[in-house]
Structures are given as C-alpha cells and as structure tokens.
Enzyme design. Structure first.
Site: not given
Length: 210
Positions: A13-14, A17, A32, A43, A98, A100-101
C-alpha cells in the site's frame, strides 16, 4: 517526541514510500526493525537511496523468506523478541519506524505488530492506498487502533481512486495528513518534493495528537 510508526492497511500500500517522505520531512532517522524477504533489496536500502541525509538503522531482524515474519523467523530457527527490538531503539532524536504489513501481522506466536507499537510507545500514521476494497480495509485498521488504544496521528493516502479519502476520514474520525500522488519509480527528487509539500500539515497533525 514519540517515535512515528508507519503502518499500512495491508501489504503493497506504499508504506515504504510514505516512510521515506515522512523521514525526510521530519529530518528523522529511519528504522525497519523487522524485514522479511530481501531478494530485491531491503526497504532500508531503498529508503537510504532516497533521503537527502540517509540516516538509517540496521534491521534488528533481517529474514530471508518473504512471508509473515513469524513464519520467516520459524524457518530460520529463531523467534522474534519484542524485548530485543525495544532495546535496539535509539533513545534520542526523531525516529520513523516502518512496520511489517498491517497491525495484525504476527511477529511471533503470541504478539503482533500492534504489540510492538505499544512497546515502543509510538504515534501511528496509517497508510491507505486507494483501491476497490480499501474502505473496508481502512476502517478495519482504524477499528483495531481504537480497540487497542493506539495513538493515531492520521492517514496518508497513496493514489487517487474515486472519493474514498474523505469518507474514510469521516467514518474513522481520523484526519487526513496528506495524499501522495502515484509515481511508478519514486526517486530522491520525488521524496524531497513530497516531504516539502506535506511538512507543515504533518507537523500540525503530530502536534494535535500529542
């Protein structure tokens, strides 16, 4: 300042980014902690290549198999420990984490990404990509946040599809921080331009949710 945790309504889903743009906008460090699958690079590597000041942390868990983290870890004979991740978190400076999922992705047999958010005492930015079905996925994610008392700053949307964003924001009672236009291959210039564009609104939403 609390860590900012970037979580999505699902995969692809971005999040990465958006994490790069938010990191650039806040002059933060990117992290991450759990990476599952890296055949085409991590990532962390992707984000580092698109920041003007690439301050990134090494993953706490870097798992080869592209699957749910608890499965990838099991295949490598290890168990993801939230204690270990918390211990690795830096104490100073703005930090963008960030996930995970989505929030209900298992990290081990008992704990999920949302449990990591709680342990890090992080403020959440939810990422939604506009597509058929994203209303349901977005509102389910918002409901999980409410049920678990998570501190949510608001939504960042990717792409444009019909008029979902205003409705998702209204039904979830969470503000829209920004919409990021689709770009096939977002580069450093794109990340910098979007960071500059959303910085004011992002900072206002983070202050409002503090």
């Amino acid at each position: 300042m609390k860590p900012i945790f970037i979580s999505g309504i699902g995969t692809d889903v971005g999040k990465t980014v958006v994490a790069a743009i938010v990191t650039e906008a806040l002059g933060a460090v990117y992290w991450k902690p759990v990476q599952a699958g890296f055949d085409q690079g991590t990532d962390t590597e992707w984000v580092a290549g698109r920041l003007s000041d690439p301050r990134v942390l090494t993953e706490t868990y870097k798992l080869a198999f592209p699957a749910s983290p608890h499965i990838a870890a099991r295949r490598e004979g290890i168990r993801i420990s939230l204690d270990r991740i918390v211990e690795a978190m830096p104490a100073d400076g703005p930090l963008v984490v960030e996930g995970a999922g989505g929030l209900l992705v298992p990290l081990n047999e008992e704990e999920f990404v949302l449990d990591l958010v709680k342990r890090l005492d992080a403020r959440v930015i939810l990422v939604s990509r506009n597509y058929l079905g994203s209303i349901n996925h977005s509102l389910l994610t918002a409901a999980v946040c409410r049920a678990n008392g998570l501190d949510v700053a608001g939504w960042i949307f990717n792409d444009q599809y019909l008029d979902y964003e205003r409705e998702i924001a209204a039904w979830s009672a969470l503000p829209v921080i920004a919409t990021i236009p689709f770009r096939q291959d977002p580069d450093e210039a794109f990340v910098a331009a979007q960071a500059e564009r959303i910085r004011g609104r992002l900072e206002a939403c983070l202050l409002a949710s503090a």
